[in-house]
Write a protein that holds these residues in place. Structure first.
Motif, PDB file in Angstrom:
ATOM      1  N   PRO A 166      -2.809   6.074 -83.359  1.00 19.91           N
ATOM      2  CA  PRO A 166      -2.401   5.906 -81.921  1.00 19.91           C
ATOM      3  C   PRO A 166      -1.264   4.909 -81.741  1.00 19.91           C
ATOM      4  CG  PRO A 166      -4.878   5.891 -82.020  1.00 19.91           C
ATOM      5  CD  PRO A 166      -4.136   5.726 -83.419  1.00 19.91           C
ATOM      6  N   GLY A 167      -1.157   3.936 -82.625  1.00 19.94           N
ATOM      7  CA  GLY A 167      -0.062   2.897 -82.635  1.00 19.94           C
ATOM      8  C   GLY A 167       1.413   3.612 -82.611  1.00 19.94           C
ATOM      9  N   LYS A 168       1.551   4.908 -82.888  1.00 18.57           N
ATOM     10  CA  LYS A 168       3.003   5.556 -82.882  1.00 18.57           C
ATOM     11  C   LYS A 168       3.259   6.027 -81.525  1.00 18.57           C
ATOM     12  CE  LYS A 168       3.583   5.852 -87.829  1.00 18.57           C
ATOM     13  NZ  LYS A 168       2.332   5.915 -88.667  1.00 18.57           N
ATOM     14  N   PHE A 169       2.486   5.961 -80.306  1.00 15.36           N
ATOM     15  CA  PHE A 169       2.520   6.678 -79.247  1.00 15.36           C
ATOM     16  C   PHE A 169       3.977   6.399 -78.931  1.00 15.36           C
ATOM     17  CE2 PHE A 169       2.615   6.265 -74.446  1.00 15.36           C
ATOM     18  CZ  PHE A 169       2.400   7.660 -74.372  1.00 15.36           C
ATOM     19  N   GLY A 170       4.662   5.087 -78.767  1.00 12.11           N
ATOM     20  CA  GLY A 170       5.930   4.830 -78.205  1.00 12.11           C
ATOM     21  C   GLY A 170       7.115   5.356 -79.082  1.00 12.11           C
ATOM     22  N   LEU A 171       6.891   5.419 -80.342  1.00  9.36           N
ATOM     23  CA  LEU A 171       7.689   6.053 -81.193  1.00  9.36           C
ATOM     24  C   LEU A 171       7.880   7.691 -81.051  1.00  9.36           C
ATOM     25  CD1 LEU A 171       7.231   4.323 -84.534  1.00  9.36           C
ATOM     26  CD2 LEU A 171       9.117   3.573 -83.073  1.00  9.36           C
ATOM     27  N   THR A 172       6.908   8.084 -80.928  1.00 11.06           N
ATOM     28  CA  THR A 172       6.788   9.514 -80.663  1.00 11.06           C
ATOM     29  C   THR A 172       7.394   9.993 -79.358  1.00 11.06           C
ATOM     30  OG1 THR A 172       4.398   9.692 -79.886  1.00 11.06           O
ATOM     31  CG2 THR A 172       4.936   9.946 -82.149  1.00 11.06           C
ATOM     32  N   LYS A 195       5.029   9.630 -91.301  1.00  8.18           N
ATOM     33  CA  LYS A 195       5.083   9.038 -92.801  1.00  8.18           C
ATOM     34  C   LYS A 195       5.951   7.715 -92.947  1.00  8.18           C
ATOM     35  CE  LYS A 195       4.647  11.878 -96.371  1.00  8.18           C
ATOM     36  NZ  LYS A 195       5.002  12.948 -97.306  1.00  8.18           N
ATOM     37  N   ARG A 196       7.179   7.872 -92.231  1.00 10.03           N
ATOM     38  CA  ARG A 196       7.967   6.982 -92.457  1.00 10.03           C
ATOM     39  C   ARG A 196       8.472   6.429 -91.155  1.00 10.03           C
ATOM     40  NH1 ARG A 196       9.437   7.149 -97.782  1.00 10.03           N
ATOM     41  NH2 ARG A 196       9.132   9.090 -98.743  1.00 10.03           N
ATOM     42  N   ARG A 231      -1.017  15.933 -87.754  1.00  7.36           N
ATOM     43  CA  ARG A 231      -2.175  15.240 -88.483  1.00  7.36           C
ATOM     44  C   ARG A 231      -2.174  15.033 -89.823  1.00  7.36           C
ATOM     45  NH1 ARG A 231      -7.694  16.258 -85.642  1.00  7.36           N
ATOM     46  NH2 ARG A 231      -8.059  14.208 -86.463  1.00  7.36           N
ATOM     47  N   THR A 232      -1.782  16.411 -90.445  1.00  2.00           N
ATOM     48  CA  THR A 232      -1.739  16.182 -91.972  1.00  2.00           C
ATOM     49  C   THR A 232      -0.865  15.233 -92.814  1.00  2.00           C
ATOM     50  OG1 THR A 232      -1.025  18.497 -92.077  1.00  2.00           O
ATOM     51  CG2 THR A 232      -3.073  18.455 -92.294  1.00  2.00           C
ATOM     52  N   LYS A 233       0.349  15.592 -91.851  1.00  2.00           N
ATOM     53  CA  LYS A 233       1.295  14.599 -92.420  1.00  2.00           C
ATOM     54  C   LYS A 233       1.089  13.196 -92.450  1.00  2.00           C
ATOM     55  CE  LYS A 233       4.868  17.389 -94.085  1.00  2.00           C
ATOM     56  NZ  LYS A 233       5.496  17.245 -95.412  1.00  2.00           N
ATOM     57  N   SER A 234       0.540  12.822 -91.232  1.00  2.00           N
ATOM     58  CA  SER A 234      -0.159  11.474 -90.929  1.00  2.00           C
ATOM     59  C   SER A 234      -1.023  11.031 -92.132  1.00  2.00           C
ATOM     60  CB  SER A 234      -0.754  11.140 -89.762  1.00  2.00           C
ATOM     61  OG  SER A 234       0.136  11.509 -88.560  1.00  2.00           O
ATOM     62  N   ALA A 264      15.265   6.096 -86.245  1.00  2.00           N
ATOM     63  CA  ALA A 264      16.602   6.134 -85.960  1.00  2.00           C
ATOM     64  C   ALA A 264      17.224   7.490 -86.460  1.00  2.00           C
ATOM     65  CB  ALA A 264      17.495   4.862 -86.325  1.00  2.00           C
ATOM     66  N   LYS A 265      16.807   7.885 -87.544  1.00  2.00           N
ATOM     67  CA  LYS A 265      17.373   9.041 -88.263  1.00  2.00           C
ATOM     68  C   LYS A 265      16.744  10.190 -87.553  1.00  2.00           C
ATOM     69  CE  LYS A 265      18.306   6.619 -92.877  1.00  2.00           C
ATOM     70  NZ  LYS A 265      17.577   6.023 -93.786  1.00  2.00           N
TER      71      LYS A 265
END
Lengths: 334, 158
Positions: free
Chosen positions: B43-49, B123-124, A18-21, B129-130
């Motif tokens: 929530p948009g990062k669900f697929g990536l995670t 964050k990125r 959460r905090t990194k986000s 991929a990395k």
């Protein structure tokens, strides 16, 4: 002090995520420059809004703007961080509590204008204010209770309100040190030691510059850093060349702080360097992906951000030039 | 009919599926906690995670595969249990040890690596991929352990 369970790094995965986000929303130097150079307050509020600040209803009303913006955000940050575990982050909340204790005592004892209470401490403001007002100190930590009693005694004997600050600062560092030890996190313990070091080095050089007596200066140093308080008192009258050798645990900080002090920038450059030294310590964990350090660093990053926003807004309001504001700014986390 | 050899072979299957599965369960859980933190903010990062959270699940699959092969060989799957001697049972048990142990430890290690990768994409997001490559590096050792377990298993005749 709240109950703390010593934890593994993996116990902080969710709060780290959460905090990194949220770190992407932190204000960096480029944004700080934009805030300084913005043509008007509408643009400033727009920029702050883009960085997560709730600026709704603030346009056109610049009275206490920074305080209102920051209070809201600080409460939200405290709420987020509290999810990491009860008592884990009390260490960072105590300075707010002690600030509020100073405000409560001074409001009661001094005829001066009222200072503002801050939210985001370990004790709700109302509860703390009532405790001090009624002298029923139960909701305070044991150190706070003793600190308040001692501050009251010192003030009643001398009438010097500075002693309220000094006494409470001493107990604040005691509470912070005890809390950090209880949590048992190396980063946190190191942070408190560095904070005490910075406070002591600032006090040492400031008192010397002001020509205060060794007896007065001896009351100003705190325990809990890399050098015991009495060593500062012993070294107080030594020459600048001798100081680093006498205070080995803070020699590097002291040498650079002295260079800033004597280098033309004077007291403000020296104080800026000391604050940046603390941020340099916090930045050591910038690339740690998860663990207790991550929310801790985020909390400290936010606190520095609040100081920077306050300085920018105050600078703009008092008509300082962009260059003057920039040279006063503390280093940011990102 | 169960003999001591059969019991040992079943123990081997249990080691393979149980330990590797435990490693995967912990790893997926660790990565999932980090993912939940990131998704609660975005929530948009669900697929990536989800991609990264799934990576530590493979050790459990390898362990199950090995257990399935052993159980098939001794006829537990299929209903015709083949009586085997103690030595053959021990061989099957030992054949299961590499994937069991390495699956357990690498599942946990991979979970931590993937959790770090998940936080990296918080964050990125362009660096997914990395993050996956870092996770896949841990996977190498689970694959090697599966290979050794399989080679050992393949040369045991019942």
């Amino acid at each position: 002090m709240s109950e703390v369970k010593k934890s593994e790094r993996t116990d902080f995965l969710m709060i780290s995520g959460r905090t990194k986000s949220r770190e992407v929303m932190l204000i960096d130097t480029a944004t700080a420059d934009k805030l300084i150079e913005a043509s008007d307050m509408v643009e400033v509020l727009k920029l702050l809004g883009e960085h997560g600040y709730d600026v709704g209803g603030l346009a056109g009303d610049e009275k206490n703007l920074a305080a209102r913006l920051i209070e809201k955000d600080r409460a939200e940050t405290a709420e987020l961080i509290s999810q990491a575990g009860k008592g884990m982050f009390d260490c960072f909340l105590y300075p707010h509590d002690y600030h509020n204790l100073k405000v409560a005592l001074k409001n009661e004892l001094l005829p001066e204008p009222l200072e503002l209470f801050v939210h985001g401490g370990s004790i709700p403001v109302e509860e703390l204010r009532e405790a001090v007002k009624n002298r029923e100190l139960g909701p305070l930590t044991p150190s706070m209770q003793v600190g308040v009693q001692e501050a009251l005694e010192a003030y009643s004997k001398t009438g010097n309100s500075q002693l309220i600050d000094l006494t409470l600062d001493r107990y604040c560092f005691r509470d912070m040190t005890a809390s950090a030890k209880q949590v048992g996190n190396d980063f946190l313990e190191g942070y408190v030691r560095t904070k005490v070091d910075v406070a002591n080095v600032k006090a040492l050089l400031r008192m010397r510059k002001m020509g205060k007596s060794p007896e007065f200066a001896a009351q100003v140093f705190f325990d809990g850093g890399n050098v015991p308080a009495e060593r500062y008192a012993e070294a107080y009258t030594a020459s600048e060349e001798e100081l680093p050798g006498l205070l080995v645990g803070v020699a590097a900080l002291l040498q650079k702080a002295l260079a800033e002090l004597n280098g033309g920038g004077g007291m403000s450059a020296f104080e800026l360097y000391c604050d940046d030294h603390l941020m340099a310590y916090v930045r050591k964990v910038k690339y740690v992906q998860y663990g207790a350090e991550v929310p801790m660093a985020y909390l400290l990053a936010k606190e520095t951000e609040y100081i920077v926003i306050s300085m920018i807004l105050a600078g703009r309001q008092t008509g300082l030039s962009a260059a003057q504001i920039k040279e006063r700014l503390r280093a940011l986390y990102v | 009919m169960f003999t001591s050899g059969v019991s040992l072979a079943i123990l081997g299957a249990a080691v393979a599926a149980g330990l590797a599965g435990t490693g995967s369960a912990i790893g997926v859980g660790v990565a999932g906690e980090a993912a939940a933190g990131v998704v609660s903010e975005d929530p948009g990062k669900f697929g990536l995670t989800l991609l990264l959270q799934a990576l530590p699940g493979t050790q459990g699959i390898y362990g199950t595969l090995m257990a399935f092969l052993v159980l098939s060989k001794i006829g537990v799957i299929g209903g015709n249990i083949v009586p085997i001697d103690i030595e053959t049972g021990l061989r099957l048990l030992f054949a299961c040890v590499p994937i069991g142990l390495v699956g357990w430890t690498s599942g946990i290690a991979q979970g931590k690596t993937c959790a770090a990768g998940i936080i990296l994409i918080a964050k990125r997001p362009g660096e997914i991929a990395k993050g996956m490559v870092y996770g896949a590096m841990v996977e190498t050792y689970a694959v090697l352990a599966l290979l050794i377990s399989f080679l050992a298993y393949a040369n045991i005749h019942v």
